[in-house]
Motif scaffolding. Structure first.
Motif, PDB file in Angstrom:
ATOM      1  N   SER A   9       0.848  -1.199   0.000  1.00 24.29           N
ATOM      2  CA  SER A   9       0.000   0.000   0.000  1.00 24.29           C
ATOM      3  C   SER A   9       0.876   1.239   0.000  1.00 24.29           C
ATOM      4  CB  SER A   9      -0.880   0.030   1.248  1.00 24.29           C
ATOM      5  OG  SER A   9      -1.863  -0.954   1.201  1.00 24.29           O
ATOM      6  N   ARG A 208      -3.533  -3.689  -7.350  1.00 23.12           N
ATOM      7  CA  ARG A 208      -3.669  -3.517  -5.905  1.00 23.12           C
ATOM      8  C   ARG A 208      -4.927  -4.212  -5.384  1.00 23.12           C
ATOM      9  NH1 ARG A 208      -0.787   1.707  -3.786  1.00 23.12           N
ATOM     10  NH2 ARG A 208       0.842   0.677  -4.962  1.00 23.12           N
ATOM     11  N   LEU A 212      -4.563  -6.514  -2.205  1.00 25.61           N
ATOM     12  CA  LEU A 212      -5.309  -6.183  -0.990  1.00 25.61           C
ATOM     13  C   LEU A 212      -6.227  -7.314  -0.560  1.00 25.61           C
ATOM     14  CD1 LEU A 212      -6.289  -2.425  -1.366  1.00 25.61           C
ATOM     15  CD2 LEU A 212      -4.918  -3.429   0.431  1.00 25.61           C
ATOM     16  N   CYS A 270      -3.769  -1.026   5.870  1.00 28.57           N
ATOM     17  CA  CYS A 270      -3.464  -0.858   4.443  1.00 28.57           C
ATOM     18  C   CYS A 270      -4.083   0.451   3.962  1.00 28.57           C
ATOM     19  CB  CYS A 270      -3.981  -2.048   3.640  1.00 28.57           C
ATOM     20  SG  CYS A 270      -5.715  -2.399   3.904  1.00 28.57           S
ATOM     21  N   THR A 273      -3.693   4.308  -3.101  1.00 33.66           N
ATOM     22  CA  THR A 273      -2.458   4.740  -3.784  1.00 33.66           C
ATOM     23  C   THR A 273      -2.088   6.170  -3.371  1.00 33.66           C
ATOM     24  OG1 THR A 273      -3.815   5.409  -5.651  1.00 33.66           O
ATOM     25  CG2 THR A 273      -2.707   3.307  -5.840  1.00 33.66           C
TER      26      THR A 273
END
Ligand code: SF4
Length: 294
Positions: A9, A208, A212, A270, A273
């Motif tokens: 992250s 991502r 995640l 987390c 961007t």
């Protein structure tokens, strides 16, 4: 309590590039105008403001003369470059290279579409700065769709070129592609109408999703840290929440409610961007005030 910060992250390279540029000028000059929030994260904006960054809107930008202004990663519409030229403003262009490439691509396809009586369609959020910049390349003629429900805005008897805002959801993009194809067939039958689609979703974001999902799986609680204005943040939070219902959206450590946790929980931290690593570390430190963290 075990607390794990997701090392995947944090800022994407576009945002890192813009912030590094701003920081190096601020260190040298102590002041810098930035057009709009440099990143959709209030905490990072606050940190840079303390270094001398001054965030301005387009109204203020129009009034400036003979100065320097930094353009952030989202890119800017064509008018911004015109005003800068007229007002002798030196632009420090920190637009993400991926966004600049997309702007160029849309401009070229728009010219082709004009000759074919076609339509440029952008899957994105209509008032998002990146989308405003992209539409400017089409003289603001591009149709913006936010979801399948918006597809009625398209004339399916005419050619279509579809693009996506870089931070949109990949799965939804391909659902839209298939729905457009279907509706064109329904409208035109056997007659072929050109339909081109360009998957312009940035892999810094789309990958991502998967990272995640894996990160959130085996955690008792997940703290998703993001600025409230970040569309990428909202989207990725949705991804985490789906995998792990015990996911909480926070923008700063102070928003944590200690009743969310048990002392022996495994907690994942987390973010989007646009979330700085230092902020995720601060969230971890905040948990240490209440719990024994291994
Ligand atoms: S998400 Fe991708 S396109 Fe957007 S600023 Fe970051 S690197 Fe650039």
């Amino acid at each position: 309590m075990k607390v794990i910060i997701d090392n995947q992250s944090g800022f994407c390279f576009g945002v890192v590039y813009a912030i590094n540029k701003a920081e190096s000028i601020l260190r040298e000059q102590g002041h810098l105008y930035v057009l709009g929030d440099i990143v959709h994260n209030e905490q990072e904006v606050k940190r840079l403001t303390q270094m001398g960054m001054e965030v301005i809107d387009h109204g203020k930008f129009r009034q400036l003369h003979n100065t320097q202004v930094l353009i952030r990663a989202h890119g800017e519409p064509t008018e911004t470059y015109k005003i800068a030229y007229e007002n002798n403003i030196q632009l420090i262009d920190a637009s993400c290279p991926v966004v600049l490439r997309l702007q160029n691509q849309i401009r070229q396809v728009y010219q082709q579409m004009k000759h074919q009586d076609g339509q440029v369609v952008i899957f994105g959020k209509s008032n998002h700065p990146e989308v405003v910049g992209l539409r400017s390349q089409t003289n603001y003629e591009a149709i913006v769709i936010q979801s399948i429900e918006d597809l009625d805005k398209i004339d399916f008897s005419r050619p279509v070129a579809l693009f996506a805002q870089t931070t949109k959801n990949l799965k939804l993009f391909y659902q839209i592609v298939s729905e457009i194809g279907k509706r064109m067939k329904q409208t035109m039958g056997q007659e072929q109408v050109p339909f081109q689609y360009y998957d312009t979703i940035c892999r810094q974001v789309s990958h991502r999703d998967r990272e995640l999902q894996n990160f959130c799986k085996h955690k008792d609680v997940v703290l998703f840290v993001s600025g409230k204005k970040s569309s990428n943040g909202k989207m990725l939070y949705g991804v985490c929440k789906q995998v792990n219902p015990n996911t909480y959206f926070i923008s700063s450590p102070e928003e944590i409610d200690f009743s969310w946790f048990s002392p022996d929980d495994t907690v994942g931290i987390c973010g989007a961007t646009s979330t700085p690593q230092w902020l995720m570390q601060k969230v971890k430190d905040h948990l240490k005030k209440k719990f024994y963290v291994e």
